[in-house]
Design a protein around this motif. Structure first.
Motif, PDB file in Angstrom:
ATOM      1  N   GLN A 148       0.829  -1.214   0.000  1.00  0.00           N
ATOM      2  CA  GLN A 148       0.000   0.000   0.000  1.00  0.00           C
ATOM      3  C   GLN A 148       0.859   1.259   0.000  1.00  0.00           C
ATOM      4  O   GLN A 148       0.557   2.218  -0.696  1.00  0.00           O
ATOM      5  CB  GLN A 148      -0.958  -0.001   1.204  1.00  0.00           C
ATOM      6  CG  GLN A 148      -1.941   1.153   1.197  1.00  0.00           C
ATOM      7  CD  GLN A 148      -2.828   1.173  -0.039  1.00  0.00           C
ATOM      8  OE1 GLN A 148      -3.268   0.138  -0.526  1.00  0.00           O
ATOM      9  NE2 GLN A 148      -3.083   2.353  -0.568  1.00  0.00           N
ATOM     10  N   GLN A 149       1.938   1.256   0.753  1.00  0.00           N
ATOM     11  CA  GLN A 149       2.821   2.414   0.791  1.00  0.00           C
ATOM     12  C   GLN A 149       3.466   2.649  -0.574  1.00  0.00           C
ATOM     13  O   GLN A 149       3.585   3.790  -1.029  1.00  0.00           O
ATOM     14  CB  GLN A 149       3.904   2.230   1.858  1.00  0.00           C
ATOM     15  CG  GLN A 149       4.799   3.450   1.984  1.00  0.00           C
ATOM     16  CD  GLN A 149       5.938   3.232   2.967  1.00  0.00           C
ATOM     17  OE1 GLN A 149       6.442   2.117   3.117  1.00  0.00           O
ATOM     18  NE2 GLN A 149       6.343   4.310   3.626  1.00  0.00           N
ATOM     19  N   VAL A 150       3.848   1.571  -1.237  1.00  0.00           N
ATOM     20  CA  VAL A 150       4.453   1.694  -2.564  1.00  0.00           C
ATOM     21  C   VAL A 150       3.439   2.282  -3.546  1.00  0.00           C
ATOM     22  O   VAL A 150       3.769   3.163  -4.339  1.00  0.00           O
ATOM     23  CB  VAL A 150       4.990   0.333  -3.053  1.00  0.00           C
ATOM     24  CG1 VAL A 150       5.497   0.429  -4.484  1.00  0.00           C
ATOM     25  CG2 VAL A 150       6.100  -0.159  -2.129  1.00  0.00           C
ATOM     26  N   LYS A 151       2.195   1.811  -3.489  1.00  0.00           N
ATOM     27  CA  LYS A 151       1.150   2.354  -4.360  1.00  0.00           C
ATOM     28  C   LYS A 151       0.946   3.840  -4.101  1.00  0.00           C
ATOM     29  O   LYS A 151       0.803   4.635  -5.035  1.00  0.00           O
ATOM     30  CB  LYS A 151      -0.164   1.597  -4.166  1.00  0.00           C
ATOM     31  CG  LYS A 151      -0.137   0.196  -4.734  1.00  0.00           C
ATOM     32  CD  LYS A 151      -1.450  -0.514  -4.457  1.00  0.00           C
ATOM     33  CE  LYS A 151      -1.457  -1.925  -5.006  1.00  0.00           C
ATOM     34  NZ  LYS A 151      -2.738  -2.609  -4.722  1.00  0.00           N
ATOM     35  N   GLU A 152       0.936   4.232  -2.826  1.00  0.00           N
ATOM     36  CA  GLU A 152       0.793   5.651  -2.479  1.00  0.00           C
ATOM     37  C   GLU A 152       1.961   6.461  -3.036  1.00  0.00           C
ATOM     38  O   GLU A 152       1.771   7.577  -3.530  1.00  0.00           O
ATOM     39  CB  GLU A 152       0.692   5.812  -0.971  1.00  0.00           C
ATOM     40  CG  GLU A 152      -0.615   5.291  -0.394  1.00  0.00           C
ATOM     41  CD  GLU A 152      -0.630   5.227   1.129  1.00  0.00           C
ATOM     42  OE1 GLU A 152       0.333   5.728   1.769  1.00  0.00           O
ATOM     43  OE2 GLU A 152      -1.592   4.664   1.671  1.00  0.00           O
ATOM     44  N   ALA A 153       3.162   5.913  -2.972  1.00  0.00           N
ATOM     45  CA  ALA A 153       4.337   6.599  -3.509  1.00  0.00           C
ATOM     46  C   ALA A 153       4.227   6.760  -5.019  1.00  0.00           C
ATOM     47  O   ALA A 153       4.565   7.815  -5.573  1.00  0.00           O
ATOM     48  CB  ALA A 153       5.611   5.838  -3.138  1.00  0.00           C
ATOM     49  N   LEU A 154       3.743   5.713  -5.720  1.00  0.00           N
ATOM     50  CA  LEU A 154       3.570   5.805  -7.177  1.00  0.00           C
ATOM     51  C   LEU A 154       2.544   6.872  -7.543  1.00  0.00           C
ATOM     52  O   LEU A 154       2.760   7.652  -8.474  1.00  0.00           O
ATOM     53  CB  LEU A 154       3.163   4.447  -7.750  1.00  0.00           C
ATOM     54  CG  LEU A 154       4.243   3.365  -7.738  1.00  0.00           C
ATOM     55  CD1 LEU A 154       3.643   2.021  -8.123  1.00  0.00           C
ATOM     56  CD2 LEU A 154       5.379   3.724  -8.665  1.00  0.00           C
ATOM     57  N   VAL A 155       1.442   6.921  -6.813  1.00  0.00           N
ATOM     58  CA  VAL A 155       0.417   7.945  -7.069  1.00  0.00           C
ATOM     59  C   VAL A 155       0.997   9.343  -6.842  1.00  0.00           C
ATOM     60  O   VAL A 155       0.782  10.255  -7.645  1.00  0.00           O
ATOM     61  CB  VAL A 155      -0.830   7.711  -6.188  1.00  0.00           C
ATOM     62  CG1 VAL A 155      -1.774   8.892  -6.240  1.00  0.00           C
ATOM     63  CG2 VAL A 155      -1.554   6.438  -6.620  1.00  0.00           C
TER      64      VAL A 155
END
Length: 76
Positions: free
Chosen positions: A55-62
């Motif tokens: 989830q943190q990685v997805k937030e970083a990509l966004v």
């Protein structure tokens, strides 16, 4: 279920709201989105394999995407 961008239910639009109907432009957009999806998935999978929180990685990509700016004026 999420509506796919570029679909008849959620077409690509110009800044004025009009629909983009050019077959070649739609083809390029589809290819670009597929390439971005593939690259993002590879980054997420690598991160998870290294122990990162998905989830943190997805937030970083966004956040990275939101920080991008084209540098071009809108097409006429």
């Amino acid at each position: 279920m999420q509506t796919v961008y570029g679909s008849p239910q959620n077409p690509w639009r110009r800044p004025d709201g009009s629909v983009i109907a050019c077959v070649e432009k739609l083809k390029v957009m589809g290819e670009n989105m597929a390439e971005l999806r593939e690259c993002a998935l590879a980054a997420i999978e690598d991160a998870v394999l290294m122990g990162c929180d998905e989830q943190q990685v997805k937030e970083a990509l966004v956040a990275e995407i939101r920080a991008l700016h084209s540098g071009y004026a809108p097409a006429e």
